[in-house]
Design an enzyme around this catalytic site. Structure first.
Site, PDB file in Angstrom:
ATOM      1  N   GLN A 141       0.824  -1.213   0.000  1.00  0.00           N
ATOM      2  CA  GLN A 141       0.000   0.000   0.000  1.00  0.00           C
ATOM      3  C   GLN A 141       0.849   1.250   0.000  1.00  0.00           C
ATOM      4  O   GLN A 141       0.529   2.241  -0.641  1.00  0.00           O
ATOM      5  CB  GLN A 141      -0.934   0.043   1.218  1.00  0.00           C
TER       6      GLN A 141
ATOM      7  N   HIS B 281       1.802   3.265  -3.042  1.00  0.00           N
ATOM      8  CA  HIS B 281       0.817   4.080  -3.767  1.00  0.00           C
ATOM      9  C   HIS B 281       1.106   5.568  -3.669  1.00  0.00           C
ATOM     10  O   HIS B 281       0.653   6.350  -4.502  1.00  0.00           O
ATOM     11  CB  HIS B 281      -0.601   3.803  -3.264  1.00  0.00           C
TER      12      HIS B 281
ATOM     13  N   HIS C 100      -8.313  -0.998   3.483  1.00  0.00           N
ATOM     14  CA  HIS C 100      -8.005  -2.427   3.465  1.00  0.00           C
ATOM     15  C   HIS C 100      -7.667  -2.869   4.881  1.00  0.00           C
ATOM     16  O   HIS C 100      -6.795  -2.272   5.513  1.00  0.00           O
ATOM     17  CB  HIS C 100      -6.777  -2.719   2.598  1.00  0.00           C
TER      18      HIS C 100
END
Lengths: 425, 425
Positions: B251, B254, B320
């Site tokens: 993640q 990103h 998430h």
């Protein structure tokens, strides 16, 4: 008084929203104060805007009992029947979570669960509508929202509308605060010492309330901001002109900017309805405002046939659409843009506003093209569920790596590869 | 490098969004120009921002065939499997209209129908993600949206990313325009000579695209504006620290503002995962940005037990959430705020980004408290249906009059009364 035009000359001019710059500044300032000073600021704004000095915002237990003494038994009876109808209609909207398990042992699902805490704004003063309470609270109850708090502005004695209190009590909502305006919205969004913050705010209000809802959107969820209410009637020669006129007027009385439009291939009906409207108007309590609405936003549109009438209806995408024609079933399926479709002589729009069971919070300003009536889904949230199996990862992992690398996302690929490596694949 | 903190010292500081005043002004100006000058303005902005002079915006037929020659067969195969999985998962979200008929002859219903025309924004350049195409288009297809148009910015030669074109073609979306930025959003919302206006715009983009979507919201529908992607891992001593580290990094790559958080009662896991993360980081292609994200927004939080870890997760409401614990089923039901829950060692988050079938467009910035993953409902609209019977109106009409008069809405009462009078009631 209402203009009669040919289809080719008709276009609905909805006014572009004003920028409301001054009001927006005031609202942002109020929100800032509530965030910084909590109850103290809430008290000050209530003194300033509502003219009352409140020590406690929470509506006390005995106020509910008193409220029942200030409304008629007929009102309570009618309200209870309406509640039963609205509940029944919305219960059909309940959703189920789902899950799917495949042969590789992977489970996927979508959990559907209620929001935890919802705030309902209920306007006060001359626009205190008990029906608003029903329409905003019942879908939340049916969704299973465990906490519902209501806010509504007090009068100068610190009292709130008895009809509103009775409606809340009938639904079991007793966490009610005597605050209104932008300060109430700010309190619901950010919380104060007295009012715990909510996840979503619903309910109509004046321009300050609307701007405050816009401003806190993102911090909490809101339903859409309502524009002026509107109605469009599609009718043919079989329609009763008195009914058509009465139904147009029932929307027009909502305010000067409320469109009320008849679209018909029958010139005779057009003229009869226009005359009936003028006659009925003289007998109405809100005559002045209603007349202004009709002059501003009213129209009777004469089309060459019903086909063209339905085309215009779809272009306007009305909040309320009445279909008063000889063979309605031939046409219903062609009406693609409308908040609610009322079919036949006895389905006058107030039936839906108050009683039959459908929701009266409907998409305005042509947004029926892409928006829906307020419904149970508005109070639910979904969560994806993934339990990917070892077998699935070993079988498909290399494809996920291919897709991640095609997008240049190496750490995504790595999260898969590190697992494949460990398993010796 | 990643900070390790005690639960009591942890709070996730999400940055408040910048006001972006300068960018907003630019965007409003672009929208104004597109509204006034259509294709001509679109051409000028494409020259200015994308550096290419286009006569035709529409991607020609042969560009799709060429795109297949520029991607690997493995990519196409993986993409097809992903499409099948995503389609299967979303098909379970289909809705039905419902109707209810009562003994008085009244029919009520809720029609559920697809939006007519949807626009999908697909970023270009280094952020051209074919997976974005799948996640935004497939729910619309499953909903039954008959018209889907895509826009994506061209490079200096006027070409668009081949992976994106292949993904669109695989889904049958061939109405594709080589335009990007705020000008593309304006064209979709208001239409130009070439591009017909849509009812809803979905898809991610840079700040100009996001501001443009905000600005046209109301004229069209939009899905929510995505903030920085985030992950929160709840793990105990049974979790593999290498897996935890890899998933946090997936993640973090990103962007610099992407939170990546491990919450665990195991101090040993905390320290091992932190070391593994540092080691894995050195091997990643986007190392610099990923490291910045970890330093800015990364955290390992040590809690007293799993109970506290789950509490923190619910407070953060992550996009998430990974659950890597010995007995996950004891905990799943307590996780109320999360966009997606990934359970077990093999459910690494990229499985959901690309492949297993769930949607990767998820609520960010803690909005999982009240928002949902992108789903089929986002491309459906509902219409209320009311056919009230004569018997029902005669029986209940007086209650509707009572409710309308309690609210001071005389024209509403009149629309009922005029019918009762006519029937001699």
């Amino acid at each position: 008084m209402i203009r009669i035009v040919e289809a080719k000359d008709f276009s609905l001019k909805r006014e572009e929203a004003e920028p409301y710059e001054k009001e927006r500044e005031i609202v942002l300032d109020i929100i800032q104060h509530i965030r910084q000073h909590g109850d103290e600021a809430l008290r000050a704004f209530t003194r300033q805007f509502d003219g009352v000095d409140l020590q406690n915002f929470r509506v006390p237990e005995d106020a509910f009992a008193n409220a029942y003494n200030r409304v008629s038994p007929e009102f309570v009876a009618a309200l209870r029947d309406a509640i039963a109808n609205i509940r029944r209609y919305h219960e059909a909207q309940r959703r189920q979570s789902y899950m799917m398990i495949d042969e590789e042992g992977t489970t996927l699902g979508q959990l559907v669960r209620p929001l935890h805490r919802v705030g309902v704004y209920v306007p006060g003063g001359t626009a205190a509508y008990p029906s608003t309470v029903l329409m905003n609270v019942i879908p939340a109850l049916v969704a299973g929202v465990p906490e519902i708090a209501a806010v509504t502005p007090p009068d100068k004695e610190g009292n709130v509308n008895p009809g509103v209190l009775v409606a809340l009590k009938e639904l079991g909502v007793t966490e009610v605060y005597r605050v209104g305006g932008a300060q109430a919205i700010a309190a619901l969004a950010y919380g104060t010492e007295t009012i715990r913050p909510v996840d979503k705010i619903v309910g109509p209000g004046n321009i300050y309330v609307a701007l405050a809802k816009q401003a806190v959107f993102g911090k909490v969820s809101i339903e859409s901001i309502a524009g002026p209410s509107d109605i469009l009637v599609v009718a043919d020669h079989t329609a009763d002109p008195e009914y058509v006129a009465a139904d147009l007027l029932s929307q027009a009385e909502h305010g000067e900017t409320s469109p009320a439009i008849l679209v018909t291939p029958s010139r005779e009906l057009a003229e009869q309805a226009a005359r009936a409207l003028e006659r009925q108007l003289t007998l109405l309590p809100r005559r002045e405002m209603t007349e202004k609405a009709i002059r501003n936003m009213g129209a009777v549109v004469v089309t060459s046939d019903l086909e063209e009438a339905v085309e215009i209806a779809n272009r306007v995408a009305p909040e309320h659409l009445e279909l008063l024609v000889e063979n309605p079933d031939d046409w219903i399926g062609r009406i693609v843009n409308a908040g609610a479709i009322f079919v036949g002589s006895y389905s006058t729009e107030p039936v839906g506003d108050y009683y039959c069971g459908t929701n009266h919070v409907l998409p305005t300003e042509g947004t029926a093209r892409f928006s829906s009536p307020l419904n149970v889904d508005d109070f639910l949230k979904k969560t994806s569920f993934i339990r990917y199996s070892k077998q699935a990862l070993l079988t498909h992992g290399h494809k996920i790596i291919t897709l991640a690398e095609a997008e240049g996302l190496g750490a995504h690929a790595n999260a898969i590869r590190i697992r494949l490596d460990k398993e010796g694949k």
